[in-house]
Motif scaffolding. Structure first.
Motif, PDB file in Angstrom:
ATOM      1  N   ILE A   1       8.301  20.019   9.507  1.00  0.00           N
ATOM      2  CA  ILE A   1       7.170  20.194  10.414  1.00  0.00           C
ATOM      3  C   ILE A   1       7.131  19.042  11.418  1.00  0.00           C
ATOM      4  N   GLY A   2       7.247  19.390  12.691  1.00  0.00           N
ATOM      5  CA  GLY A   2       7.250  18.386  13.747  1.00  0.00           C
ATOM      6  C   GLY A   2       5.908  18.213  14.416  1.00  0.00           C
ATOM      7  N   VAL A   3       5.093  19.288  14.417  1.00  0.00           N
ATOM      8  CA  VAL A   3       3.789  19.237  15.084  1.00  0.00           C
ATOM      9  C   VAL A   3       2.739  19.891  14.201  1.00  0.00           C
ATOM     10  N   LEU A   4       1.621  19.214  14.043  1.00  0.00           N
ATOM     11  CA  LEU A   4       0.446  19.782  13.381  1.00  0.00           C
ATOM     12  C   LEU A   4      -0.688  19.813  14.389  1.00  0.00           C
ATOM     13  N   VAL A   5      -1.275  20.984  14.587  1.00  0.00           N
ATOM     14  CA  VAL A   5      -2.444  21.118  15.459  1.00  0.00           C
ATOM     15  C   VAL A   5      -3.648  21.459  14.591  1.00  0.00           C
ATOM     16  N   ASN A   6      -4.509  20.469  14.383  1.00  0.00           N
ATOM     17  CA  ASN A   6      -5.750  20.695  13.634  1.00  0.00           C
ATOM     18  C   ASN A   6      -6.799  21.222  14.607  1.00  0.00           C
ATOM     19  N   ASN A   7      -6.840  22.529  14.736  1.00  0.00           N
ATOM     20  CA  ASN A   7      -7.700  23.147  15.739  1.00  0.00           C
ATOM     21  C   ASN A   7      -8.916  23.862  15.147  1.00  0.00           C
ATOM     22  N   VAL A   8      -8.821  24.335  13.905  1.00  0.00           N
ATOM     23  CA  VAL A   8      -9.912  25.129  13.353  1.00  0.00           C
ATOM     24  C   VAL A   8     -11.236  24.360  13.467  1.00  0.00           C
ATOM     25  N   GLY A   9     -12.277  25.056  13.914  1.00  0.00           N
ATOM     26  CA  GLY A   9     -13.554  24.386  14.119  1.00  0.00           C
ATOM     27  C   GLY A   9     -14.712  25.363  14.082  1.00  0.00           C
ATOM     28  N   MET A  10     -15.899  24.814  13.923  1.00  0.00           N
ATOM     29  CA  MET A  10     -17.113  25.623  13.863  1.00  0.00           C
ATOM     30  C   MET A  10     -18.243  24.863  14.533  1.00  0.00           C
ATOM     31  N   SER A  11     -19.068  25.582  15.297  1.00  0.00           N
ATOM     32  CA  SER A  11     -20.243  24.980  15.908  1.00  0.00           C
ATOM     33  C   SER A  11     -21.486  25.770  15.493  1.00  0.00           C
ATOM     34  N   TYR A  12     -22.603  25.523  16.165  1.00  0.00           N
ATOM     35  CA  TYR A  12     -23.834  26.261  15.914  1.00  0.00           C
ATOM     36  C   TYR A  12     -23.795  27.594  16.659  1.00  0.00           C
ATOM     37  N   ASP A  13     -24.643  28.523  16.253  1.00  0.00           N
ATOM     38  CA  ASP A  13     -24.834  29.743  17.026  1.00  0.00           C
ATOM     39  C   ASP A  13     -25.613  29.443  18.303  1.00  0.00           C
ATOM     40  N   TYR A  14     -26.486  28.449  18.248  1.00  0.00           N
ATOM     41  CA  TYR A  14     -27.275  28.038  19.407  1.00  0.00           C
ATOM     42  C   TYR A  14     -27.811  26.639  19.132  1.00  0.00           C
ATOM     43  N   PRO A  15     -28.174  25.864  20.171  1.00  0.00           N
ATOM     44  CA  PRO A  15     -28.703  24.519  19.951  1.00  0.00           C
ATOM     45  C   PRO A  15     -30.009  24.584  19.154  1.00  0.00           C
ATOM     46  N   GLU A  16     -30.156  23.692  18.166  1.00  0.00           N
ATOM     47  CA  GLU A  16     -31.340  23.744  17.318  1.00  0.00           C
ATOM     48  C   GLU A  16     -31.636  22.372  16.717  1.00  0.00           C
ATOM     49  N   TYR A  17     -32.917  22.128  16.461  1.00  0.00           N
ATOM     50  CA  TYR A  17     -33.324  20.924  15.756  1.00  0.00           C
ATOM     51  C   TYR A  17     -32.754  20.955  14.337  1.00  0.00           C
ATOM     52  N   PHE A  18     -32.375  19.786  13.836  1.00  0.00           N
ATOM     53  CA  PHE A  18     -31.668  19.696  12.560  1.00  0.00           C
ATOM     54  C   PHE A  18     -32.363  20.474  11.440  1.00  0.00           C
ATOM     55  N   LEU A  19     -33.659  20.237  11.235  1.00  0.00           N
ATOM     56  CA  LEU A  19     -34.359  20.867  10.123  1.00  0.00           C
ATOM     57  C   LEU A  19     -34.624  22.358  10.329  1.00  0.00           C
ATOM     58  N   ASP A  20     -34.468  22.819  11.568  1.00  0.00           N
ATOM     59  CA  ASP A  20     -34.716  24.233  11.869  1.00  0.00           C
ATOM     60  C   ASP A  20     -33.447  25.080  11.927  1.00  0.00           C
ATOM     61  N   ILE A  21     -32.295  24.465  11.634  1.00  0.00           N
ATOM     62  CA  ILE A  21     -31.040  25.221  11.627  1.00  0.00           C
ATOM     63  C   ILE A  21     -31.106  26.283  10.528  1.00  0.00           C
ATOM     64  N   PRO A  22     -30.857  27.549  10.874  1.00  0.00           N
ATOM     65  CA  PRO A  22     -30.880  28.598   9.849  1.00  0.00           C
ATOM     66  C   PRO A  22     -29.883  28.309   8.728  1.00  0.00           C
ATOM     67  N   ASP A  23     -30.310  28.534   7.481  1.00  0.00           N
ATOM     68  CA  ASP A  23     -29.454  28.329   6.311  1.00  0.00           C
ATOM     69  C   ASP A  23     -28.823  26.937   6.364  1.00  0.00           C
ATOM     70  N   LEU A  24     -29.681  25.929   6.469  1.00  0.00           N
ATOM     71  CA  LEU A  24     -29.238  24.568   6.766  1.00  0.00           C
ATOM     72  C   LEU A  24     -28.216  24.024   5.779  1.00  0.00           C
ATOM     73  N   ASP A  25     -28.482  24.138   4.476  1.00  0.00           N
ATOM     74  CA  ASP A  25     -27.571  23.557   3.486  1.00  0.00           C
ATOM     75  C   ASP A  25     -26.176  24.169   3.576  1.00  0.00           C
ATOM     76  N   ASN A  26     -26.128  25.479   3.763  1.00  0.00           N
ATOM     77  CA  ASN A  26     -24.840  26.163   3.878  1.00  0.00           C
ATOM     78  C   ASN A  26     -24.132  25.787   5.182  1.00  0.00           C
ATOM     79  N   THR A  27     -24.912  25.629   6.234  1.00  0.00           N
ATOM     80  CA  THR A  27     -24.336  25.234   7.526  1.00  0.00           C
ATOM     81  C   THR A  27     -23.748  23.827   7.457  1.00  0.00           C
ATOM     82  N   ILE A  28     -24.451  22.917   6.795  1.00  0.00           N
ATOM     83  CA  ILE A  28     -23.920  21.558   6.603  1.00  0.00           C
ATOM     84  C   ILE A  28     -22.578  21.612   5.890  1.00  0.00           C
TER      85      ILE A  28
END
Length: 313
Positions: free
Chosen positions: A128-155
């Motif tokens: 293996i000559g190149v590794l691209v660590n690209n997989v990623g996840m963001s929010y569905d929409y901007p939100e205050y930390f405590l109001d993120i839906p399903d917060l524990d699972n999202t963390i």
């Protein structure tokens, strides 16, 4: 008195002249470096000379798929790693047919932590000559930390996908690169990791981790022939960013990756695209509190628009 005024005037003159000279040198260096990076580039650096295979996570869409295609175009065999086997098979078939290179797939869900034995088995014996660590996840929409839906699972999901995957994949691939004294690890961070971004708190923090991890790793292993790059894009027209139509400042994944690959071997920390680099330079001049305030206002507006559209309180 006149003598003092004369001395003060002379001092101010040299301070002013020194400041102008300093700024001129800084701008000249920046222009030279920009021309070297974006005008000349280092396009031939990435290829089979680093190793036969390239491994790309999150490789069925967007930036990851474009990295896989561009690396295949350079003659590298490709290992595609993502969640959906159907999508993996489709992309693998397209790359194999278009670029005439061997492809392999590994279907895993990066939200889980018990996947790395399967990945290790799938990569066994590959140069293996190149590794691209690209997989990623963001929010569905901007939100205050405590109001993120399903917060524990999202963390859990954001840390597993954005942080643990980068560490674990690097752990699997790096020993072979060190043994051969060559290789490149390209970690896709985000401009959100350069400065704090309120209402995207977990995402911003995890991408800052990717950036710092990459910088530290580059310093640790550059003497061993390994180039580790932190890639910090602004918006790219992808599903993750929810942008359909490319623009000058929001390029297509193909346009972005072609530009970013020119910087490998030259720049260990890059925004990956000329316009994004200019934006990054401007933002780096802003005080952190000001950037955070501007970002907060923008994301509050986006949040309100999303909630109104989806009729949430």
């Amino acid at each position: 008195m006149a003598c003092l005024l004369s001395v003060a005037a002379g001092l101010l003159y040299w301070v002013g002249a020194g400041t102008v000279a300093y700024l001129t040198l800084r701008v000249s260096y920046w222009l030279f470096w920009a021309f070297r990076l974006w005008g000349v580039g280092n396009d031939a650096w990435v290829g089979p000379r680093l190793g036969e295979w390239a491994v790309v996570t999150g490789s069925t869409d967007g930036i990851g798929k474009s990295y896989a295609e561009q690396l295949a175009k350079r003659g590298m065999k490709i290992v595609l790693i993502s969640r959906s086997q159907d999508k993996l098979s489709q992309v693998a078939s397209e790359i194999k047919e278009k670029f005439k290179v061997e492809t392999r797939t590994i279907a895993v869900d990066f939200t889980s932590e018990d996947i790395y034995d399967k990945i290790e088995a799938g990569l066994a014996g590959l140069e293996i000559g190149v590794l691209v660590n690209n997989v990623g996840m963001s929010y569905d929409y901007p939100e205050y930390f405590l109001d993120i839906p399903d917060l524990d699972n999202t963390i859990r999901k954001l840390i597993n996908i954005n942080v643990i995957s980068v560490c674990k994949m690097t752990r699997l691939v790096l020993p072979g690169m060190v043994e051969r004294s060559k290789g490149a690890v390209l970690n896709i961070s985000s401009a959100s990791g350069m400065l704090p971004v309120p209402l995207l708190t977990i995402y911003s923090a995890t991408k800052a981790f990717v950036d710092f991890f990459s910088q530290c790793l580059h310093e640790e292993y550059r003497s061993k022939g390994i180039f580790v790059q932190s890639v910090l894009p602004y918006y790219v027209a992808t599903k993750l960013a929810k942008i359909r139509k490319p623009t000058l400042d929001k390029p297509s994944p193909e346009t972005f990756v072609k530009a970013a690959l020119q910087t490998v071997g030259l720049d260990a920390r890059t925004n990956g695209y000329p316009i994004h680099s200019l934006m990054g330079s401007i933002h780096s001049l802003l005080p952190t509190w000001l950037f955070a305030k501007i970002s907060m206002n923008i994301h509050k507006s986006l949040r309100a628009r999303y909630l109104k559209k989806n009729k949430k309180n």
